[in-house]
Scaffold this motif. Sequence first.
Motif, PDB file in Angstrom:
ATOM      1  N   TRP A 107     -22.218 -54.063  33.810  1.00 50.03           N
ATOM      2  CA  TRP A 107     -21.277 -54.839  34.706  1.00 50.03           C
ATOM      3  C   TRP A 107     -22.214 -55.230  35.812  1.00 50.03           C
ATOM      4  O   TRP A 107     -21.682 -55.727  36.858  1.00 50.03           O
ATOM      5  CB  TRP A 107     -19.805 -54.248  34.658  1.00 50.03           C
ATOM      6  N   ARG A 109     -23.054 -53.069  38.018  1.00 48.90           N
ATOM      7  CA  ARG A 109     -23.198 -52.094  39.135  1.00 48.90           C
ATOM      8  C   ARG A 109     -24.463 -51.040  38.961  1.00 48.90           C
ATOM      9  O   ARG A 109     -24.998 -51.100  37.986  1.00 48.90           O
ATOM     10  CB  ARG A 109     -21.774 -51.349  38.997  1.00 48.90           C
ATOM     11  N   ARG A 154     -18.635 -49.075  25.924  1.00 45.78           N
ATOM     12  CA  ARG A 154     -18.178 -49.366  27.261  1.00 45.78           C
ATOM     13  C   ARG A 154     -16.903 -48.324  27.679  1.00 45.78           C
ATOM     14  O   ARG A 154     -16.290 -48.568  28.666  1.00 45.78           O
ATOM     15  CB  ARG A 154     -17.810 -50.907  27.518  1.00 45.78           C
ATOM     16  N   ARG A 155     -16.497 -47.420  26.763  1.00 46.47           N
ATOM     17  CA  ARG A 155     -15.501 -46.499  27.242  1.00 46.47           C
ATOM     18  C   ARG A 155     -16.102 -45.454  27.867  1.00 46.47           C
ATOM     19  O   ARG A 155     -14.925 -44.617  28.586  1.00 46.47           O
ATOM     20  CB  ARG A 155     -14.637 -45.869  25.886  1.00 46.47           C
ATOM     21  N   ASP A 173     -13.273 -47.530  33.231  1.00 49.85           N
ATOM     22  CA  ASP A 173     -12.441 -48.717  33.227  1.00 49.85           C
ATOM     23  C   ASP A 173     -13.630 -49.726  33.432  1.00 49.85           C
ATOM     24  O   ASP A 173     -14.007 -49.977  34.536  1.00 49.85           O
ATOM     25  CB  ASP A 173     -11.417 -48.744  34.329  1.00 49.85           C
ATOM     26  N   PRO A 174     -13.698 -50.441  32.497  1.00 50.13           N
ATOM     27  CA  PRO A 174     -14.812 -51.593  32.626  1.00 50.13           C
ATOM     28  C   PRO A 174     -14.586 -52.696  33.857  1.00 50.13           C
ATOM     29  O   PRO A 174     -15.516 -53.198  34.402  1.00 50.13           O
ATOM     30  CB  PRO A 174     -14.973 -52.306  31.236  1.00 50.13           C
ATOM     31  N   ASP A 175     -13.231 -53.001  33.803  1.00 50.25           N
ATOM     32  CA  ASP A 175     -12.846 -54.003  34.720  1.00 50.25           C
ATOM     33  C   ASP A 175     -13.002 -53.370  36.214  1.00 50.25           C
ATOM     34  O   ASP A 175     -13.409 -54.181  37.139  1.00 50.25           O
ATOM     35  CB  ASP A 175     -11.423 -54.425  34.701  1.00 50.25           C
ATOM     36  N   THR A 176     -12.677 -52.261  36.480  1.00 50.29           N
ATOM     37  CA  THR A 176     -12.843 -51.661  38.038  1.00 50.29           C
ATOM     38  C   THR A 176     -13.989 -50.914  38.332  1.00 50.29           C
ATOM     39  O   THR A 176     -14.332 -50.652  39.343  1.00 50.29           O
ATOM     40  CB  THR A 176     -11.438 -51.007  38.274  1.00 50.29           C
ATOM     41  N   GLY A 177     -14.608 -50.338  37.133  1.00 47.68           N
ATOM     42  CA  GLY A 177     -15.649 -49.416  37.384  1.00 47.68           C
ATOM     43  C   GLY A 177     -15.174 -48.122  37.885  1.00 47.68           C
ATOM     44  O   GLY A 177     -15.918 -47.241  38.181  1.00 47.68           O
ATOM     45  N   GLN A 178     -13.954 -47.620  37.739  1.00 51.21           N
ATOM     46  CA  GLN A 178     -13.218 -46.540  38.104  1.00 51.21           C
ATOM     47  C   GLN A 178     -13.548 -45.514  36.872  1.00 51.21           C
ATOM     48  O   GLN A 178     -13.495 -45.954  35.672  1.00 51.21           O
ATOM     49  CB  GLN A 178     -11.886 -46.530  38.593  1.00 51.21           C
TER      50      GLN A 178
END
Length: 289
Positions: A107, A109, A154-155, A173-178
């Motif tokens: 993503w 990052r 991506r898990r 979490d792919p959306d938040t990067g957490q």
Amino acid sequence: MSFETVFPAQAALGECPLWCGQTQRLWWVDIEAPAIHCLDPATGQNDTIPMDENVGCIALRAGGGFIAGLRSGLWLLDADGRKEKLIANPQTDTSISRFNDGRADPWGRFWAGTIYEPRDRPDAALYRVGPDLDCARMAGDIKVSNGVAFSPDRRWMYHSDTPAHVIYRYPLDPDTGQIGPREIFHQFPFGHGRPDGAAVDRDGFYWSALYEGGRVVRLSPDGDIVAEYPVPARCPTMCAFGGPDLRTLFVTTARHGRSKQELKDWPQSGNLFAMQVEATGQPEPRFAG
């Protein structure tokens, strides 16, 4: 299949091989003889950008240049390796701590961890830099951060603590990067090599360079060793997929701090090695910041 020297670098501490599909070049760093290198495997030409301090890891930026983990912190560099902006310096004492292994995620990052050089307590950590250059501490309780990689579904985010001989994985979490709570992916026995840098192939198998183990191991998505490949150096440091079809596995190695006898027994220590494999790697993402 066997590893052969692709460039006789004789690096002090080769690390962070990174394949650029656009140019068909392999970027890599030497931490202890500080420099960023760029190898053309087709010609053997290796270009060098000297650095004024230890450089642990890099990623290419989408807009050109690099993001880098240096001893003094996380930096943006231009295409010639010149420092443009200090993003963060989260370390309390850079005389005994520096940035080590890292890479960009799918993503955009950038994840980079530190090494706590005394190694008498777990004082290293893993950090994440977002495209907006925010820096967050993601994990701690480690001595030497290594082996950052991401599963193709991506898990999962993978991460190793080299002195503890352990590879962890974290739900991602792919959306938040957490990331969620860590779990042990594989625990190696002590004394037969410890997990350093790594790469994950398209099928989700994790390839780990075993420092002082003289080999690269391939682990299944369940954490089982399914294959081992000897390296002509006792201290491989990190692997990366490259080549036109991403079926060449490159490995960096080290000479720094090794005994005279070891270097006599392993004269190719510090070289860059490559091997054709049946597995296919994943393209290396670029940092979006």
